[in-house]
Design a protein around this motif. Sequence first.
Motif, PDB file in Angstrom:
ATOM      1  N   PHE A  36       2.184   1.012  -7.478  1.00  0.00           N
ATOM      2  CA  PHE A  36       0.985   1.161  -6.657  1.00  0.00           C
ATOM      3  C   PHE A  36      -0.190   1.627  -7.520  1.00  0.00           C
ATOM      4  CE2 PHE A  36       3.971   1.959  -2.928  1.00  0.00           C
ATOM      5  CZ  PHE A  36       3.730   0.711  -2.365  1.00  0.00           C
ATOM      6  N   GLN A  92       0.850  -1.175   0.000  1.00  0.00           N
ATOM      7  CA  GLN A  92       0.000   0.000   0.000  1.00  0.00           C
ATOM      8  C   GLN A  92       0.890   1.230   0.000  1.00  0.00           C
ATOM      9  OE1 GLN A  92      -2.639  -0.656   3.423  1.00  0.00           O
ATOM     10  NE2 GLN A  92      -4.326  -0.957   2.002  1.00  0.00           N
ATOM     11  N   ASN A  94      -8.263  -4.619   0.421  1.00  0.00           N
ATOM     12  CA  ASN A  94      -8.247  -3.854   1.676  1.00  0.00           C
ATOM     13  C   ASN A  94      -8.562  -4.743   2.876  1.00  0.00           C
ATOM     14  OD1 ASN A  94      -7.608  -1.438   0.376  1.00  0.00           O
ATOM     15  ND2 ASN A  94      -9.758  -0.932   0.018  1.00  0.00           N
TER      16      ASN A  94
END
Length: 396
Positions: free
Chosen positions: A282, A152, A299
């Motif tokens: 990313f 992330q 997530n």
Amino acid sequence: WLGCHLSGAMGGNALKKCKLRRFAREEYKALEAKVLDIISSVFTAFAVPAYLPSKDSFGDVDVLVIGESVDEVKEVATLFDSKEVVRNGNVVSCEFRDFQVDVIVVPSRKFDVSNFFYGYSDFGSILGRMCSFWGLKFGGDGLFVKVYCDMQPGDKADCVCDRKDPCFIGRLDLTSDLQEIADFMGIDLQTWEIGFDSEEEVFAFLTSSRLFHLGAFSSQMAAVRSKVEEGEEGRHTSCGTDITSQMRKRIATRPFYIRFLQYLDAHHTVDGKTSMKPDDRFEFLGQALDRFGKGQEFNQLFKDHQGKMEAKEKWNARVVQSSLESHLDYPLVGKLLGMFMSEFKRDTVRSLRMGSIKDQEVKDDVIFNQWVLQTDKTDIQKQVLSKYLDRHSILQ
């Protein structure tokens, strides 16, 4: 199976205990027909991945079959009267008439993508290398992401993991649908279905992908350019220091792969951009997650990982030992500590199942971790002490 042994090898190097040889094209075609005739008596859906019409010799044959278990190949090995059988994952390598037959068992939903991946020698491995450059993975079971704790945006210090190297969180499958994969890679599936007549056509097709970037191959290209030994072109090379020893060995024995690198050297000019910034990957990963609707699952993997790390801070050997140190002359260690922690976990889960948790499908680890997350650390230590004192009094 009788005579079967496990091995990490596959492909042309899987069988070690019997003598094998390469077959010229005409001899191979006759053998392939016989192999498929035997396969058809056991499996209803099967295919030999595509190979170039110019290929003049063969060291093995791959046969994809639709099945649920490699145990289904047992009958094929018997019909082959194989001198040796080696099982490695979903691949079963069998000897047949001094030749190696690799039977690859795949579920029906992944048959098309497996056929695509295994065709034309190292075609699939090259696409996989391109995907890896962008932070994705591609194999015979489709397009996926190996998620690590630093994937992330943000500083590595933001990671809840206490390990020096990023830790593996989980695998996230994006898709195994071949058309979706082709569209994502920016390649024309119809061209692949028509087939290729030469290696150059295959190489041109690979480099037409929107995922192609010289940065994925630049160190290997340089190594092949400078290290290939005279007289053994395409056979011996050493590769850049940024790839693994396993990859170096694989490239050194894959002439098709080396010829692809040499094709790049001849047809593509390095423009200086041989690496990418982490944020570029990313951004690309985010695009892939959005395209396949996997952002929420991605997530959730991080959320679950963070929960595990937080639970680990509240429940570990040090926490248990500190809870008991004022009541013990010597710290609880070794097997006794492990037994006590397992007993505490078991009794806690049992109590929760008798109370608020009725779903028997929920695993014990999930129940216990949730309890740890929802319970104050001081309360956990008090319950640990209470449990130990109760246990100690019973023993006395």
